[in-house]
Design a protein around this motif. Structure first.
Motif, short mmCIF file in Angstrom:
data_model
loop_
_atom_site.label_atom_id
_atom_site.label_comp_id
_atom_site.label_asym_id
_atom_site.label_seq_id
_atom_site.Cartn_x
_atom_site.Cartn_y
_atom_site.Cartn_z
N ALA A 90 33.24 42.03 41.97
CA ALA A 90 34.16 43.04 41.77
C ALA A 90 35.59 42.33 41.94
O ALA A 90 36.10 41.63 42.99
CB ALA A 90 34.17 44.03 42.81
N ALA A 91 36.47 42.89 41.00
CA ALA A 91 38.10 42.33 41.21
C ALA A 91 38.60 43.06 42.44
O ALA A 91 38.34 44.01 42.91
CB ALA A 91 38.48 42.88 40.11
N GLN A 92 39.86 42.66 42.82
CA GLN A 92 40.64 43.14 43.84
C GLN A 92 41.79 43.92 43.48
O GLN A 92 42.23 44.60 44.19
CB GLN A 92 41.02 41.92 44.73
CG GLN A 92 39.79 41.30 45.53
CD GLN A 92 40.17 40.11 46.32
OE1 GLN A 92 41.18 40.37 47.08
NE2 GLN A 92 39.53 38.97 46.24
N GLY A 121 40.88 39.09 40.05
CA GLY A 121 41.14 40.03 38.87
C GLY A 121 40.04 40.21 38.15
O GLY A 121 39.04 39.55 38.26
N SER A 122 40.16 41.01 37.14
CA SER A 122 39.11 40.97 35.87
C SER A 122 38.93 40.09 35.32
O SER A 122 37.76 39.71 34.73
CB SER A 122 39.44 42.19 35.23
OG SER A 122 39.53 43.49 35.93
N LEU A 181 32.55 44.74 37.91
CA LEU A 181 33.59 45.84 37.98
C LEU A 181 34.87 45.36 38.22
O LEU A 181 35.43 44.26 38.90
CB LEU A 181 33.20 46.61 39.51
CG LEU A 181 31.71 46.90 39.81
CD1 LEU A 181 31.67 47.48 41.28
CD2 LEU A 181 31.34 48.00 38.79
N GLY A 182 35.71 45.95 37.61
CA GLY A 182 37.49 45.56 37.33
C GLY A 182 37.86 46.87 36.78
O GLY A 182 37.44 47.92 36.23
N VAL A 183 39.24 46.65 36.77
CA VAL A 183 40.05 47.77 36.17
C VAL A 183 41.28 46.90 35.57
O VAL A 183 42.00 46.18 36.35
CB VAL A 183 40.60 48.88 36.92
CG1 VAL A 183 41.52 48.39 38.19
CG2 VAL A 183 41.35 49.77 36.28
N VAL A 184 41.54 46.98 34.39
CA VAL A 184 42.92 46.72 33.87
C VAL A 184 43.48 48.11 33.17
O VAL A 184 43.00 48.65 32.37
CB VAL A 184 42.52 45.83 32.35
CG1 VAL A 184 43.73 45.04 31.78
CG2 VAL A 184 41.45 44.67 32.89
N VAL A 201 37.67 39.37 29.07
CA VAL A 201 36.73 39.83 29.93
C VAL A 201 35.49 40.32 29.29
O VAL A 201 34.24 40.17 29.70
CB VAL A 201 37.16 41.11 30.90
CG1 VAL A 201 36.02 41.69 31.83
CG2 VAL A 201 38.43 40.35 31.98
N THR A 202 35.76 41.31 28.29
CA THR A 202 34.63 41.85 27.37
C THR A 202 33.77 41.00 26.80
O THR A 202 32.69 40.61 26.95
CB THR A 202 35.05 42.84 26.48
OG1 THR A 202 35.95 43.83 27.20
CG2 THR A 202 34.02 43.42 25.62
N GLU A 203 34.51 39.84 26.01
CA GLU A 203 33.84 38.72 25.25
C GLU A 203 33.15 37.79 26.44
O GLU A 203 31.97 37.48 26.31
CB GLU A 203 34.95 37.89 24.64
CG GLU A 203 34.21 36.90 23.69
CD GLU A 203 34.93 35.93 22.88
OE1 GLU A 203 34.87 34.83 22.63
OE2 GLU A 203 35.83 36.76 22.12
N GLY A 204 33.83 37.73 27.59
CA GLY A 204 33.19 36.75 28.55
C GLY A 204 31.98 37.26 29.14
O GLY A 204 30.79 36.43 29.39
N LEU A 205 31.86 38.56 29.36
CA LEU A 205 30.67 39.17 30.13
C LEU A 205 29.51 39.36 29.11
O LEU A 205 28.50 39.08 29.41
CB LEU A 205 31.14 40.39 30.68
CG LEU A 205 32.12 40.40 31.76
CD1 LEU A 205 32.44 41.72 32.16
CD2 LEU A 205 31.44 39.57 33.02
#
Length: 161
Positions: A23-25, A57-58, A79-82, A97-101
């Motif tokens: 999870a991001a902070q 972060g994300s 889990l994260g939010v942008v 983030v999407t491509e990496g995950l």
């Protein structure tokens, strides 16, 4: 509402799965809701000792997910939010983030629950964070998706060699 049409998933015999939550902070109130929703979902599934790691972060989620996938976890939840701002930064972070995950999941065969909110406003994020009064609980949903996929993968036998 984006949650409309979500499937009803029945997940059985998954208490022994090794699951990690990364999870991001950034955006602490939103992240608190996402993490609490994820941990609640894991508890409901009988997974009482997940690994929980926090990253700045994300953008940092994929690299940690990749390492965890290589260390024997059956499922990973990111889990994260942008939240959109006034520069293209939002687009670059969301895409990365999407491509990496996605690459982590496809390259390793370990399911990655995508609990990264990509919202135009903080209000949209809070409405998806699983907090009291929120319309959706994306942390819970990300766990359910990852664990359900891990359960499906258990049914796939090894190919003949």
């Amino acid at each position: 509402m984006s949650g409309k049409g979500a499937p009803e998933l029945t997940i059985r015999e998954c208490a022994d799965l090794r699951v990690a939550v990364v999870a991001a902070q950034w955006h602490e109130p939103v992240m608190t809701g996402l993490v609490e929703g994820a941990l609640r979902a894991l508890g409901e599934l009988g997974i009482h000792e997940p690994t929980l790691l926090r990253v700045p972060g994300s953008f940092e989620l994929p690299v940690v997910a990749k390492v965890l996938a290589g260390r024997g976890y059956d499922a990973i939840v990111a889990l994260g939010v942008v939240i959109r701002g006034g520069t293209p930064h939002f687009d670059y972070v969301c895409h990365g983030v999407t491509e990496g995950l996605t690459r982590v999941a496809v390259d390793t065969g370990v399911p990655v629950g995508f609990g990264v909110l990509t919202c135009d406003t903080e209000e949209q994020a809070l409405d998806r964070a699983g907090l009291p009064g929120s319309a959706e609980d994306k942390g819970h949903e990300a766990v359910t998706a990852a664990v359900a996929t891990a359960a499906v993968l258990r049914t796939v036998s090894e190919p003949w060699r």
